[in-house]
Scaffold this motif. Structure first.
Motif, PDB file in Angstrom:
ATOM      1  N   GLN A   9       0.808  -1.217   0.000  1.00  0.00           N
ATOM      2  CA  GLN A   9       0.000   0.000   0.000  1.00  0.00           C
ATOM      3  C   GLN A   9       0.845   1.272   0.000  1.00  0.00           C
ATOM      4  O   GLN A   9       0.570   2.179  -0.796  1.00  0.00           O
ATOM      5  CB  GLN A   9      -0.950  -0.017   1.207  1.00  0.00           C
ATOM      6  CG  GLN A   9      -1.934   1.143   1.202  1.00  0.00           C
ATOM      7  CD  GLN A   9      -2.949   1.019   2.309  1.00  0.00           C
ATOM      8  OE1 GLN A   9      -2.948   0.030   3.032  1.00  0.00           O
ATOM      9  NE2 GLN A   9      -3.817   1.997   2.449  1.00  0.00           N
ATOM     10  N   PRO A  10       1.860   1.382   0.845  1.00  0.00           N
ATOM     11  CA  PRO A  10       2.690   2.589   0.781  1.00  0.00           C
ATOM     12  C   PRO A  10       3.359   2.783  -0.570  1.00  0.00           C
ATOM     13  O   PRO A  10       3.457   3.909  -1.054  1.00  0.00           O
ATOM     14  CB  PRO A  10       3.725   2.373   1.889  1.00  0.00           C
ATOM     15  CG  PRO A  10       3.060   1.435   2.838  1.00  0.00           C
ATOM     16  CD  PRO A  10       2.226   0.532   1.972  1.00  0.00           C
ATOM     17  N   LEU A  11       3.804   1.692  -1.207  1.00  0.00           N
ATOM     18  CA  LEU A  11       4.445   1.808  -2.511  1.00  0.00           C
ATOM     19  C   LEU A  11       3.453   2.293  -3.567  1.00  0.00           C
ATOM     20  O   LEU A  11       3.758   3.167  -4.375  1.00  0.00           O
ATOM     21  CB  LEU A  11       5.048   0.463  -2.924  1.00  0.00           C
ATOM     22  CG  LEU A  11       5.723   0.428  -4.305  1.00  0.00           C
ATOM     23  CD1 LEU A  11       6.874   1.421  -4.348  1.00  0.00           C
ATOM     24  CD2 LEU A  11       6.190  -0.987  -4.633  1.00  0.00           C
ATOM     25  N   THR A  14       2.768   5.919  -2.992  1.00  0.00           N
ATOM     26  CA  THR A  14       3.900   6.734  -3.427  1.00  0.00           C
ATOM     27  C   THR A  14       3.922   6.898  -4.939  1.00  0.00           C
ATOM     28  O   THR A  14       4.139   7.997  -5.461  1.00  0.00           O
ATOM     29  CB  THR A  14       5.215   6.098  -2.958  1.00  0.00           C
ATOM     30  OG1 THR A  14       5.204   6.002  -1.529  1.00  0.00           O
ATOM     31  CG2 THR A  14       6.406   6.935  -3.399  1.00  0.00           C
ATOM     32  N   LEU A  15       3.679   5.794  -5.655  1.00  0.00           N
ATOM     33  CA  LEU A  15       3.656   5.872  -7.110  1.00  0.00           C
ATOM     34  C   LEU A  15       2.525   6.762  -7.606  1.00  0.00           C
ATOM     35  O   LEU A  15       2.681   7.511  -8.576  1.00  0.00           O
ATOM     36  CB  LEU A  15       3.528   4.467  -7.706  1.00  0.00           C
ATOM     37  CG  LEU A  15       4.731   3.542  -7.502  1.00  0.00           C
ATOM     38  CD1 LEU A  15       4.440   2.153  -8.061  1.00  0.00           C
ATOM     39  CD2 LEU A  15       5.973   4.129  -8.171  1.00  0.00           C
ATOM     40  N   SER A  16       1.377   6.684  -6.935  1.00  0.00           N
ATOM     41  CA  SER A  16       0.244   7.530  -7.326  1.00  0.00           C
ATOM     42  C   SER A  16       0.561   8.999  -7.121  1.00  0.00           C
ATOM     43  O   SER A  16       0.265   9.846  -7.979  1.00  0.00           O
ATOM     44  CB  SER A  16      -0.999   7.144  -6.526  1.00  0.00           C
ATOM     45  OG  SER A  16      -1.359   5.804  -6.762  1.00  0.00           O
ATOM     46  N   LEU A  17       1.172   9.310  -5.983  1.00  0.00           N
ATOM     47  CA  LEU A  17       1.537  10.704  -5.723  1.00  0.00           C
ATOM     48  C   LEU A  17       2.559  11.206  -6.726  1.00  0.00           C
ATOM     49  O   LEU A  17       2.473  12.344  -7.204  1.00  0.00           O
ATOM     50  CB  LEU A  17       2.084  10.833  -4.301  1.00  0.00           C
ATOM     51  CG  LEU A  17       1.071  10.692  -3.153  1.00  0.00           C
ATOM     52  CD1 LEU A  17       1.784  10.726  -1.813  1.00  0.00           C
ATOM     53  CD2 LEU A  17       0.040  11.812  -3.219  1.00  0.00           C
ATOM     54  N   GLN A  18       3.518  10.346  -7.060  1.00  0.00           N
ATOM     55  CA  GLN A  18       4.526  10.745  -8.044  1.00  0.00           C
ATOM     56  C   GLN A  18       3.893  10.973  -9.415  1.00  0.00           C
ATOM     57  O   GLN A  18       4.267  11.911 -10.138  1.00  0.00           O
ATOM     58  CB  GLN A  18       5.620   9.674  -8.145  1.00  0.00           C
ATOM     59  CG  GLN A  18       6.507   9.558  -6.912  1.00  0.00           C
ATOM     60  CD  GLN A  18       7.323  10.815  -6.666  1.00  0.00           C
ATOM     61  OE1 GLN A  18       7.580  11.605  -7.557  1.00  0.00           O
ATOM     62  NE2 GLN A  18       7.738  11.017  -5.423  1.00  0.00           N
TER      63      GLN A  18
END
Length: 297
Positions: A9-11, A14-18
């Motif tokens: 979930q954190p990964l 993070t990818l979504s935010l990037q």
């Protein structure tokens, strides 16, 4: 029973935010990229490339002709020097004057303090256009000392000068409030300890408060520089001579006769680079100051 991977979930987040950041970067960068790339192209190619990806790529007939044409059409060097000088002096004086006012409001105790602060904040709701004409009248009546030969002469009126583009905008309500918010977050025990050691109020301001207020100073510097650099209406009203005009007034030179869009893009690129450089230099302090003001204010 399946066990979820705690790092999935954190990964994904993070990818979504990037991805969102990259998308926003592209949205905001496209006009700047188009402007900069078009500044190297002739007008015919600029319009020919509008319907394809070539509008954002330095391909085709690339040259510096537009930049050379800018200096032939506009006194760009003089205007750039004027804007750099006006903006720099406005920033330096603005940081000093506004921080002093905020220091008196946030660190010292005196009668009517809240009333003065409320009055300063209230001026934020008054648009510049409402008092521009009265301000023109006032600056036309104010005296100024000029050096003529080997003597000082008192003259009337600030119109068509450098000071009329600087002094009316040194004091700024938002800058005072931002400094006030930041200064209020600094423990007042530091003031008391310094007073016990015999420090004056100005010594506390200079040696304690200002060295601890780097993010606020950087933020005020950016927010003061931008309006000074982008000033257009006020110079049109109070400056007539070319030797005193800033860069934004130079935009109108390109629309008086035949519009050369390549030269327009070249001139726009020249006046945009200092703003981007300033923000990139102070972006960490700017973001830190805004974040701290929002949390502590």
């Amino acid at each position: 029973m399946a066990v979820a991977n705690p790092s999935t979930q954190p990964l994904g987040r993070t990818l979504s935010l990037q991805a969102v950041r990259v998308l926003l970067l592209l949205v905001f960068a496209f006009p700047i990229v188009f402007m900069f790339v078009s500044s190297f192209k002739p007008d015919a190619q600029i319009f020919a490339d509008l319907t394809s990806w070539r509008a954002f790529a330095p391909v085709g007939d690339i040259s510096l002709d537009n930049y050379r044409g800018v200096f032939d059409r506009v006194p760009a060097g003089r205007m750039l020097m004027n804007s750099v000088g006006i903006s720099t002096i406005t920033v330096v004086l603005g940081i000093f004057i506004n921080s002093l006012a905020a220091f008196a409001l946030s660190r010292m105790q005196w009668r009517g303090q809240r009333v003065v602060l409320t009055g300063i904040i209230a001026t934020l709701i008054v648009p510049f256009e409402t008092f521009a004409l009265p301000l023109v009248w006032w600056v036309n009546k104010l005296p100024w000392l000029e050096v003529q030969g080997f003597s000082l002469v008192l003259t009337d009126g600030w119109l068509d000068t450098y000071q009329v583009q600087v002094l009316p905008f040194v004091a700024n309500a938002f800058s005072i409030f931002l400094f006030y918010q930041y200064f209020s977050s600094i423990p007042k025990e530091l003031d008391e300890a310094a007073r016990v050691d015999g420090a004056s109020w100005f010594g506390i301001y200079r040696r304690i408060i200002m060295p601890l207020s780097g993010p606020a100073v950087a933020t005020v510097a950016i927010l003061t520089f931008l309006p000074a650099w982008n000033s257009y209406l006020w110079p049109l009203m109070v400056v007539q001579s070319e030797e005193y005009r800033p860069v934004m007034v130079g935009i109108q030179y390109f629309f008086q006769l035949n519009v050369a869009w390549g030269q327009v893009m070249a001139y726009a690129s020249m006046i945009t680079v200092p703003v981007l450089a300033l923000f990139l230099a102070f972006q960490r302090a700017f973001i830190g100051s805004i974040a701290s003001a929002g949390v502590k204010g």
